[in-house]
Design an enzyme around this catalytic site. Sequence first.
Site, PDB file in Angstrom:
ATOM      1  CB  SER A 141      94.942  11.438  42.814  1.00  0.00           C
ATOM      2  OG  SER A 141      95.110  10.813  41.557  1.00  0.00           O
ATOM      3  CE1 TYR A 155      96.013   6.770  45.635  1.00  0.00           C
ATOM      4  CE2 TYR A 155      95.110   7.286  43.473  1.00  0.00           C
ATOM      5  CZ  TYR A 155      96.034   7.519  44.467  1.00  0.00           C
ATOM      6  OH  TYR A 155      96.984   8.498  44.297  1.00  0.00           O
TER       7      TYR A 155
HETATM    8  P1  NAP Z   1     105.692   6.870  46.656  1.00  0.00           P
HETATM    9  O1  NAP Z   1     106.822   7.192  45.738  1.00  0.00           O
HETATM   10  O2  NAP Z   1     105.191   5.469  46.737  1.00  0.00           O
HETATM   11  O3  NAP Z   1     106.097   7.388  48.123  1.00  0.00           O
HETATM   12  C1  NAP Z   1     105.191   7.199  49.177  1.00  0.00           C
HETATM   13  C2  NAP Z   1     105.733   7.846  50.422  1.00  0.00           C
HETATM   14  O4  NAP Z   1     104.749   7.721  51.454  1.00  0.00           O
HETATM   15  C3  NAP Z   1     106.994   7.209  50.954  1.00  0.00           C
HETATM   16  O5  NAP Z   1     107.771   8.232  51.552  1.00  0.00           O
HETATM   17  C4  NAP Z   1     106.465   6.254  52.019  1.00  0.00           C
HETATM   18  O6  NAP Z   1     107.426   5.943  53.019  1.00  0.00           O
HETATM   19  C5  NAP Z   1     105.332   7.074  52.580  1.00  0.00           C
HETATM   20  N1  NAP Z   1     104.281   6.315  53.263  1.00  0.00           N
HETATM   21  C6  NAP Z   1     103.469   5.359  52.758  1.00  0.00           C
HETATM   22  N2  NAP Z   1     102.627   4.923  53.689  1.00  0.00           N
HETATM   23  C7  NAP Z   1     102.888   5.627  54.813  1.00  0.00           C
HETATM   24  C8  NAP Z   1     102.356   5.639  56.131  1.00  0.00           C
HETATM   25  N3  NAP Z   1     101.354   4.822  56.501  1.00  0.00           N
HETATM   26  N4  NAP Z   1     102.878   6.501  57.037  1.00  0.00           N
HETATM   27  C9  NAP Z   1     103.887   7.326  56.687  1.00  0.00           C
HETATM   28  N5  NAP Z   1     104.434   7.377  55.469  1.00  0.00           N
HETATM   29  C10 NAP Z   1     103.939   6.522  54.546  1.00  0.00           C
HETATM   30  O7  NAP Z   1     104.390   7.754  46.295  1.00  0.00           O
HETATM   31  P2  NAP Z   1     104.242   9.104  45.423  1.00  0.00           P
HETATM   32  O8  NAP Z   1     103.992   8.721  44.010  1.00  0.00           O
HETATM   33  O9  NAP Z   1     105.323  10.037  45.747  1.00  0.00           O
HETATM   34  O10 NAP Z   1     102.845   9.638  45.986  1.00  0.00           O
HETATM   35  C11 NAP Z   1     102.759  10.686  46.929  1.00  0.00           C
HETATM   36  C12 NAP Z   1     101.310  11.146  47.002  1.00  0.00           C
HETATM   37  O11 NAP Z   1     100.897  11.580  45.697  1.00  0.00           O
HETATM   38  C13 NAP Z   1     100.321  10.067  47.409  1.00  0.00           C
HETATM   39  O12 NAP Z   1      99.322  10.629  48.231  1.00  0.00           O
HETATM   40  C14 NAP Z   1      99.723   9.614  46.083  1.00  0.00           C
HETATM   41  O13 NAP Z   1      98.431   9.085  46.260  1.00  0.00           O
HETATM   42  C15 NAP Z   1      99.701  10.924  45.332  1.00  0.00           C
HETATM   43  N6  NAP Z   1      99.652  10.790  43.875  1.00  0.00           N
HETATM   44  C16 NAP Z   1     100.628  10.109  43.200  1.00  0.00           C
HETATM   45  C17 NAP Z   1     100.544  10.012  41.823  1.00  0.00           C
HETATM   46  C18 NAP Z   1     101.580   9.289  41.001  1.00  0.00           C
HETATM   47  O14 NAP Z   1     101.328   9.055  39.797  1.00  0.00           O
HETATM   48  N7  NAP Z   1     102.732   8.927  41.559  1.00  0.00           N
HETATM   49  C19 NAP Z   1      99.471  10.598  41.134  1.00  0.00           C
HETATM   50  C20 NAP Z   1      98.505  11.287  41.852  1.00  0.00           C
HETATM   51  C21 NAP Z   1      98.607  11.381  43.230  1.00  0.00           C
HETATM   52  P3  NAP Z   1     108.393   4.629  52.881  1.00  0.00           P
HETATM   53  O15 NAP Z   1     109.171   4.795  51.608  1.00  0.00           O
HETATM   54  O16 NAP Z   1     109.260   4.674  54.091  1.00  0.00           O
HETATM   55  O17 NAP Z   1     107.489   3.447  52.818  1.00  0.00           O
END
Ligand code: NAP
Length: 243
Positions: A141, A155
Site C-alpha cells: 500500500s 496497518y
Molecule cells: P476488500 O475489498 O476488503 O477484500 C478483501 C479480500 O480479502 C476479500 O476477498 C476477503 O474475503 C479476503 N480476506 C480478508 N481476510 C482474509 C483472510 N484472513 N484469509 C483469506 N482471505 C481474507 O479489500 P481490497 O480493498 O480489495 O484490498 C486488497 C488488498 O489491497 C489488501 O491487502 C489491502 O490492504 C490492499 N490495499 C487496498 C487499498 C484500498 O484502498 N482498497 C489501498 C492499498 C492497498 P471475504 O470477502 O470472504 O471476507
Amino acid sequence: MHQPVTVVTGGSRGIGAAICERLAADGHDIVVGYRSDDSSAETVASAVRAAGRRCLTVRLSTADENDVDRLFDLAAQHLGVVTGLVNNAGISGPNGRLADADAEGMRQALEVNVLGYLLCARRAVRDMSRTGGGAIVNISSAAATIGSPGQYVHYAAAKAAVDAMTVGLSKEVATDGIRVNCVAPGTIWTEFHADPERPAKVAANIPMGRAGRPEEIAGAVSWLLSDDAAYATGATLRVAGGM
Ligand code: NAP
C-alpha cells in the site's frame, strides 16, 4: 513451460476479484482464496470460467498455517503446478489514532497483513523451487511510506513489512527462478474502507484528483507476473495516482 496457474488470496472481492478476472483474460488458471463470502467467490469463479480458464475456490484464513497448506495442496491437486501467487488478502483493523487502537484488533490485522503473506510466500517458494520457478506479487500500500497518521498506523507498519519482505525474499530465491515483486496501491474503490465514501473524500489530496479502480491495480499485477517482467524482481510498483 507450465500453463500459468495463479493463487490469488482475497480473490473474492475488490482488488483481488479484479486481479482474478484480468489474469484469466491473460491466460491464467486461477485459485481464488477467500475468508467467508462464498457467493462472491463463486461469482468471480464464474467470470474466470467464462473467460475459458479453470478456477478453484478455497475458503481459508491466510493467517492459519494449516489452511495455507490446504490451499496449495488443493491447487496442485486440481490445477497442477502453481506458477504464481498474488498475496492480496488484507484487512484494515482498527481505524483511528494508535492511542485508541485495541491490541486484539491490531493482532488480528497483523496476523493477516504480515504473517498471512509470509505463510503463503513460504509455501509458494517451497513448491516453486521444486517445480521450475514462478512469480509472487505482494499487494502492499502507499500507506507503507505515508504512514497513515490518525487512520491506521499499525496497518501502514504492516505494509512496510510487506515491502521489506519483498526485497529480502526476492534476493533469497532469485537463483531458484522465482521473482518476488510488490504493487503498492493508493486509495482504491472497494469495500475495504470503514467509511465507504472515503475514496471520494480523499480525492482532493491525490495528485490525479481521484481514487483508483481495482482494474487499475490488476494490470500492474498481471505485468509483474508475465514474461515481460522477466528481469524485474524486488521491485515495488506504486500505482497510486501520484501519491
Ligand atoms: P476488500 O475489498 O476488503 O477484500 C478483501 C479480500 O480479502 C476479500 O476477498 C476477503 O474475503 C479476503 N480476506 C480478508 N481476510 C482474509 C483472510 N484472513 N484469509 C483469506 N482471505 C481474507 O479489500 P481490497 O480493498 O480489495 O484490498 C486488497 C488488498 O489491497 C489488501 O491487502 C489491502 O490492504 C490492499 N490495499 C487496498 C487499498 C484500498 O484502498 N482498497 C489501498 C492499498 C492497498 P471475504 O470477502 O470472504 O471476507
